[in-house]
Motif scaffolding. Sequence first.
Motif, short mmCIF file in Angstrom:
data_model
loop_
_atom_site.label_atom_id
_atom_site.label_comp_id
_atom_site.label_asym_id
_atom_site.label_seq_id
_atom_site.Cartn_x
_atom_site.Cartn_y
_atom_site.Cartn_z
N ALA A 1 0.85 -1.20 0.00
CA ALA A 1 0.00 0.00 0.00
C ALA A 1 0.89 1.24 0.00
N ALA A 2 2.00 1.18 0.74
CA ALA A 2 2.88 2.35 0.83
C ALA A 2 3.43 2.74 -0.55
N LEU A 3 3.79 1.74 -1.36
CA LEU A 3 4.44 2.06 -2.65
C LEU A 3 3.51 2.85 -3.58
N THR B 1 -5.13 -7.42 -12.33
CA THR B 1 -3.76 -7.10 -11.88
C THR B 1 -3.79 -6.02 -10.79
N VAL B 2 -2.99 -6.21 -9.76
CA VAL B 2 -2.99 -5.29 -8.62
C VAL B 2 -2.36 -3.95 -9.01
N THR B 3 -1.09 -3.97 -9.42
CA THR B 3 -0.44 -2.69 -9.76
C THR B 3 -1.04 -2.10 -11.03
N GLY B 4 -1.55 -2.94 -11.93
CA GLY B 4 -2.22 -2.43 -13.13
C GLY B 4 -3.47 -1.64 -12.74
N THR B 5 -4.27 -2.20 -11.84
CA THR B 5 -5.46 -1.49 -11.36
C THR B 5 -5.06 -0.15 -10.73
N GLU B 6 -3.98 -0.19 -9.93
CA GLU B 6 -3.55 1.04 -9.25
C GLU B 6 -3.08 2.09 -10.24
N ASN B 7 -2.32 1.66 -11.25
CA ASN B 7 -1.82 2.60 -12.26
C ASN B 7 -2.98 3.28 -12.99
N ILE B 8 -3.96 2.47 -13.39
CA ILE B 8 -5.09 3.01 -14.17
C ILE B 8 -5.95 3.91 -13.29
N LEU B 9 -6.15 3.49 -12.03
CA LEU B 9 -6.94 4.31 -11.11
C LEU B 9 -6.27 5.67 -10.89
N MET B 10 -4.95 5.66 -10.66
CA MET B 10 -4.24 6.92 -10.40
C MET B 10 -4.33 7.85 -11.61
N ALA B 11 -4.34 7.26 -12.81
CA ALA B 11 -4.46 8.10 -14.01
C ALA B 11 -5.89 8.61 -14.16
N ALA B 12 -6.87 7.75 -13.88
CA ALA B 12 -8.28 8.10 -14.14
C ALA B 12 -8.79 9.22 -13.22
N PRO C 1 -6.95 -5.35 -0.51
CA PRO C 1 -7.10 -4.28 0.48
C PRO C 1 -6.16 -3.09 0.21
N GLU C 2 -5.01 -3.35 -0.41
CA GLU C 2 -4.06 -2.26 -0.68
C GLU C 2 -4.65 -1.31 -1.74
N ILE C 3 -5.47 -1.84 -2.63
CA ILE C 3 -6.12 -0.97 -3.63
C ILE C 3 -7.20 -0.12 -2.94
N VAL C 4 -7.89 -0.72 -1.99
CA VAL C 4 -8.90 0.03 -1.24
C VAL C 4 -8.21 1.16 -0.46
N ASP C 5 -7.03 0.86 0.10
CA ASP C 5 -6.31 1.90 0.86
C ASP C 5 -5.87 3.04 -0.06
N LEU C 6 -5.39 2.68 -1.25
CA LEU C 6 -5.02 3.72 -2.23
C LEU C 6 -6.25 4.56 -2.58
N HIS D 1 -2.40 10.71 5.51
CA HIS D 1 -2.92 9.34 5.41
C HIS D 1 -2.02 8.41 6.21
N SER D 2 -2.65 7.44 6.87
CA SER D 2 -1.90 6.41 7.59
C SER D 2 -2.02 5.10 6.81
N ILE D 3 -0.89 4.49 6.48
CA ILE D 3 -0.87 3.28 5.64
C ILE D 3 -1.49 2.10 6.41
N LEU D 4 -2.30 1.30 5.72
CA LEU D 4 -2.96 0.18 6.40
C LEU D 4 -1.92 -0.88 6.82
N PRO D 5 -2.27 -1.73 7.81
CA PRO D 5 -1.32 -2.76 8.27
C PRO D 5 -1.01 -3.78 7.19
N ASP D 6 0.16 -4.37 7.28
CA ASP D 6 0.62 -5.32 6.26
C ASP D 6 0.07 -6.71 6.55
#
Length: 435
Positions: A24-26, A164-175, A191-196, A228-233
């Motif tokens: 989630a941190a990355l 894909t996890v990082t793929g979803t994150e990349n597209i979400l951050m762009a959208a 859960p890391e995508i939900v935290d992002l 923001h506080s990063i969710l637990p690992d």
Amino acid sequence: MDKIVIRGGRPLNGTVPISGAKNAALPILIATLLAPGEHRLSNVPRLVDVSSMLSLLGRIGCPSLVHGNDVRLDTSRVSFCEAPYDLVRKMRASVLALGPLLARCGEAHVSLPGGCAIGTRPIDQHLKGLEALGARFELSGGYVHGHVDGGRLQGAHIQLDVPTVTGTENILMAAVLAKGESRIEGVAREPEIVDLARYLQGMGAQIEGAGTDTLLVQGVDTLTPAPHSILPDRIEAGTYLVAGAITGGDLTLTGVRPDDLTPVLTALRQAGCTLTLGSDTIRVQAPERISPVDLTTLPHPGFPTDMQAQLMALMTMADGESHITETIFENRFMHVPELNRLGARISVDGNRATVTGGLPLAGATVMATDLRASASLVLAGLAASGETEVLRLYHLDRGYENLLEKLQAVGADVSRTADDPRVRQFPAKTDAQAV
Ligand code: UD1
């Protein structure tokens, strides 16, 4: 070569505090690019991957300051829209720079990723989603070069072929900064995508559906920095739960979110562990005898591939035969020969491993090949008789904050030796560290 030396066979008892989630941190660190200004993030784990991401942000023109687990970042200016090879080769997650750079600068130049050697790990879905939003890509010189005609991305309907996890994150951050509405289907639900998504919402993004397989995004013109506080690992937590179980111990994890660990908890209960859940704690009490478990890795909410190697280590102690099927990555059984060197009997047929449990493990020198494989070797070493040396610690430093200290505090006999004095100093003990 630096190594961890483990004198195994001691039950682990006590309390283990769980750190913020690396995965989630990355994305959250790089998402700060979407909102020019000063950012404050807390519960950021001190890991080599986090340092690599801060180095990447520094290279882009965004300086940061680390105080313990708090990170301050200044993303007011971006002077360089590139994630260069020397940083990307150390950390595959650098590919996450693609979406934010395209959204912020209208261009991005990202070296093709390296990272864990657990399969080919393509990025076709990242590119497909970003192309639908209006980016144009060219591959040359080992780089992905992206441009946005007209400078601003446009909302789009995107159907991913793979969650894909990082793929979803990349597209979400762009959208979130694209003009208009985006509907992104077939996304990952980790859960890391939900935290992002929560973090982006805190900065003013309009997102619905995080944690489901469809994201609906109304693009906004600007975002404003928000704390923001990063969710637990959950993977670190799962690893310590296995540490308790495999050593015949009794561990209580604090600062966790039990709901994020449901498939791991189910597997541990099947193995015979007694689990006691609080709102942010989990206690694991090992059984007298461990029962075999059959499991298959799947995208969330299925059993996480990042816990497969650790559960396999536990199954080497079970009374009977376990079967583990890996469906996410094609090359993720590289811990098997090393576990066998410790006395386990595991055979692999395609993507299915058969673990014949109950044979005594005995210490040996083993070499880790990826992050979670390294964790499984440490776990097996904690259960083995005699001395186990785990070599090539680079991967563990990428993913486990204060691993040795946390294990020592609950009774493990573990130490680290390093030829390189710089390695011995990590993580730094100073309060403030400019990165
Ligand atoms: C992330 C996690 C990693 C975890 C993995 C699966 C981070 C930084 N890393 O990695 O710890 O093991 O999720 O839970 O969050 N795929 C494609 N095309 C693509 C992208 C992926 O075919 O464009 C495939 C992969 O080959 C793999 C599957 O999709 O078979 C899942 O990979 P993905 O979710 O992308 O993993 P990462 O995001 O790299």
